[in-house]
Write an enzyme that holds these catalytic residues in place. Structure first.
Site, mmCIF file in Angstrom:
data_model
loop_
_atom_site.group_PDB
_atom_site.id
_atom_site.type_symbol
_atom_site.label_atom_id
_atom_site.label_comp_id
_atom_site.label_asym_id
_atom_site.label_seq_id
_atom_site.Cartn_x
_atom_site.Cartn_y
_atom_site.Cartn_z
ATOM 1 N N ASN A 8 -70.994 -54.736 -48.267
ATOM 2 C CA ASN A 8 -71.812 -55.071 -49.381
ATOM 3 C C ASN A 8 -70.669 -55.152 -50.540
ATOM 4 O O ASN A 8 -70.351 -54.102 -50.922
ATOM 5 C CB ASN A 8 -72.794 -54.284 -49.685
ATOM 6 C CG ASN A 8 -73.622 -54.635 -50.841
ATOM 7 O OD1 ASN A 8 -73.389 -55.651 -51.502
ATOM 8 N ND2 ASN A 8 -74.711 -53.814 -51.222
ATOM 9 N N TRP A 9 -70.288 -56.314 -50.690
ATOM 10 C CA TRP A 9 -69.240 -56.585 -51.977
ATOM 11 C C TRP A 9 -69.893 -56.559 -53.078
ATOM 12 O O TRP A 9 -69.052 -56.490 -54.220
ATOM 13 C CB TRP A 9 -68.574 -57.785 -51.721
ATOM 14 C CG TRP A 9 -67.779 -57.807 -50.285
ATOM 15 C CD1 TRP A 9 -67.644 -56.780 -49.439
ATOM 16 C CD2 TRP A 9 -66.868 -58.865 -49.798
ATOM 17 N NE1 TRP A 9 -66.770 -57.124 -48.176
ATOM 18 C CE2 TRP A 9 -66.265 -58.324 -48.657
ATOM 19 C CE3 TRP A 9 -66.511 -60.124 -50.245
ATOM 20 C CZ2 TRP A 9 -65.552 -59.554 -47.723
ATOM 21 C CZ3 TRP A 9 -65.747 -60.942 -49.673
ATOM 22 C CH2 TRP A 9 -65.143 -60.306 -48.405
ATOM 23 N N LYS A 10 -71.142 -56.319 -53.447
ATOM 24 C CA LYS A 10 -71.860 -56.366 -54.751
ATOM 25 C C LYS A 10 -71.257 -57.102 -55.609
ATOM 26 O O LYS A 10 -70.659 -58.484 -55.170
ATOM 27 C CB LYS A 10 -71.727 -54.778 -55.244
ATOM 28 C CG LYS A 10 -72.313 -53.846 -54.186
ATOM 29 C CD LYS A 10 -72.425 -52.291 -54.444
ATOM 30 C CE LYS A 10 -73.027 -51.591 -53.522
ATOM 31 N NZ LYS A 10 -73.308 -50.386 -54.036
ATOM 32 N N HIS A 93 -82.018 -53.871 -51.846
ATOM 33 C CA HIS A 93 -80.934 -52.732 -52.149
ATOM 34 C C HIS A 93 -81.463 -52.011 -53.313
ATOM 35 O O HIS A 93 -82.292 -52.804 -54.516
ATOM 36 C CB HIS A 93 -79.781 -53.384 -52.488
ATOM 37 C CG HIS A 93 -78.567 -52.634 -52.584
ATOM 38 N ND1 HIS A 93 -78.558 -51.539 -53.587
ATOM 39 C CD2 HIS A 93 -77.652 -52.149 -51.694
ATOM 40 C CE1 HIS A 93 -77.447 -50.954 -53.523
ATOM 41 N NE2 HIS A 93 -76.818 -51.195 -52.132
ATOM 42 N N GLU A 95 -80.162 -51.143 -55.830
ATOM 43 C CA GLU A 95 -79.775 -51.746 -57.130
ATOM 44 C C GLU A 95 -80.608 -52.700 -57.863
ATOM 45 O O GLU A 95 -80.796 -53.193 -58.679
ATOM 46 C CB GLU A 95 -78.326 -52.023 -57.004
ATOM 47 C CG GLU A 95 -77.333 -50.700 -57.226
ATOM 48 C CD GLU A 95 -76.005 -50.940 -56.308
ATOM 49 O OE1 GLU A 95 -75.503 -52.209 -56.111
ATOM 50 O OE2 GLU A 95 -75.556 -49.921 -55.647
ATOM 51 N N GLU A 160 -80.601 -46.042 -47.150
ATOM 52 C CA GLU A 160 -79.634 -45.784 -47.878
ATOM 53 C C GLU A 160 -80.099 -44.949 -49.180
ATOM 54 O O GLU A 160 -80.971 -45.225 -50.092
ATOM 55 C CB GLU A 160 -79.108 -46.977 -48.601
ATOM 56 C CG GLU A 160 -78.554 -48.058 -47.828
ATOM 57 C CD GLU A 160 -77.394 -48.947 -48.648
ATOM 58 O OE1 GLU A 160 -76.340 -48.925 -48.325
ATOM 59 O OE2 GLU A 160 -77.713 -49.706 -49.607
ATOM 60 N N GLY A 166 -72.433 -44.860 -53.747
ATOM 61 C CA GLY A 166 -71.222 -45.028 -54.711
ATOM 62 C C GLY A 166 -70.977 -43.848 -55.480
ATOM 63 O O GLY A 166 -70.084 -43.371 -56.342
ATOM 64 N N SER A 205 -71.990 -44.125 -49.375
ATOM 65 C CA SER A 205 -70.591 -43.538 -49.307
ATOM 66 C C SER A 205 -69.990 -43.425 -47.898
ATOM 67 O O SER A 205 -69.622 -42.069 -47.498
ATOM 68 C CB SER A 205 -70.470 -42.005 -50.131
ATOM 69 O OG SER A 205 -70.952 -42.377 -51.467
ATOM 70 N N GLY A 226 -70.439 -50.014 -49.023
ATOM 71 C CA GLY A 226 -70.207 -50.567 -50.430
ATOM 72 C C GLY A 226 -68.777 -50.616 -50.545
ATOM 73 O O GLY A 226 -67.900 -51.297 -50.415
ATOM 74 N N GLY A 227 -68.433 -49.562 -51.301
ATOM 75 C CA GLY A 227 -67.019 -49.205 -52.032
ATOM 76 C C GLY A 227 -66.160 -49.615 -50.879
ATOM 77 O O GLY A 227 -64.853 -50.304 -51.278
HETATM 78 P P1 PGA Z 1 -71.393 -47.234 -51.151
HETATM 79 O O1 PGA Z 1 -72.461 -48.354 -51.170
HETATM 80 O O2 PGA Z 1 -70.648 -47.408 -49.718
HETATM 81 O O3 PGA Z 1 -70.088 -47.842 -52.148
HETATM 82 O O4 PGA Z 1 -71.868 -46.017 -51.409
HETATM 83 C C1 PGA Z 1 -73.398 -48.485 -50.230
HETATM 84 C C2 PGA Z 1 -74.519 -49.767 -50.678
HETATM 85 O O5 PGA Z 1 -74.803 -49.764 -51.699
HETATM 86 O O6 PGA Z 1 -74.809 -50.661 -49.906
#
Ligand code: PGA
Length: 245
Positions: A8-10, A93, A95, A160, A166, A205, A226-227
């Site tokens: 997930n490159w956000k 998600h 977010e 999640e 994150g 994470s 994500g990250g």
């Molecule tokens: P993260 O994000 O790996 O940076 O914790 C995961 C996500 O939001 O899908």
């Protein structure tokens, strides 16, 4: 069932960076047994899909509107994502739930729209830190599953925990095992035997260093990253852990 490793490159990467990242993943992905997916911003789906043409790496969006088309300024529909080369979409998600007030009902409508557009949805659920501290995590996730997934459901669920996204904190292996076991029970309760084959990803994470342990937990069907997905080597390392697991 093959594990799915989804990036997930956000809201990261300009177009050239997104293409370079996709090429980096493709270059490192030879011989990986896991299914691979990258989800750039919708703006770069077409360029990334083009860069990955001829590879087995799929491309997805990070959200879509619940309507096929219409007067929705700034929104992106499922058919538009599909047309640009996406075959998957992340929905609900945390977010989106937090920053855009997305409700379970809206996420269910978006999931229906995504499937109708030919996209495989990844529906995200997860409790906040306060909810876990209050011992409400299974109740919260149970409600999210009941409210967000249409019947029938053909897609993937991602667990999640919001406090792990994150932050560098991951749920303990025991907590992941407990929650994924609970989600499996809920899916079977909601969908009968079909609920046994729905993949349940873990996200929050995930890093090369913890991926093998997380991906070896029963009922973990892959990872939503994500990250660490913004670094091709790290993302590929996570995918290799899936293969080993
Ligand atoms: P993260 O994000 O790996 O940076 O914790 C995961 C996500 O939001 O899908």
């Amino acid at each position: 069932m093959r594990q799915l490793i989804a990036g997930n490159w956000k809201m990261h990467c300009l177009a050239s960076e997104a293409v370079a990242l996709a090429q980096g993943v493709a270059a490192g992905a030879q011989g990986i047994a896991a299914e691979l997916l990258v989800c750039p911003t919708a703006l770069h789906v077409a360029a990334v899909a083009q860069a990955l043409a001829g590879t087995s790496i799929a491309v997805g969006g990070q959200d879509c509107h619940q309507a096929r088309q219409g007067a929705h300024t700034g929104d992106i529909s499922g058919p538009m994502l599909r047309d640009a080369g996406a075959t998957w979409v992340i929905l609900g998600h945390s977010e989106r739930r937090q920053n855009h007030d997305e409700t379970d009902e809206l996420i269910r409508e978006k999931t229906l729209a995504a499937v109708e557009a030919g996209l495989t949805p990844i529906v995200c659920v997860g409790e906040t830190g306060d909810q876990r501290a209050g011992g409400q995590e299974t109740e919260v996730v149970g409600w999210q599953l009941a409210g967000s997934l249409p019947k029938p459901f053909s897609g993937v669920v991602a667990y999640e925990p919001v406090w792990a996204i994150g932050t560098g904190k991951t749920a303990t292996d025991a907590d992941v095992a407990t929650m994924h076991g609970f989600i499996r029970e809920e899916l079977v309760r909601q969908f009968g035997d079909a609920g046994r084959t729905i993949r349940i990803l873990y996200g929050g994470s995930v890093r090369p260093a913890n991926a093998a342990a997380l991906l070896a937990i029963p009922e973990v069907g892959g990872a939503l990253v994500g990250g660490a997905s913004l670094n091709a080597q790290d993302f590929v390392a996570i995918a290799r852990a899936a293969q080993a697991g």
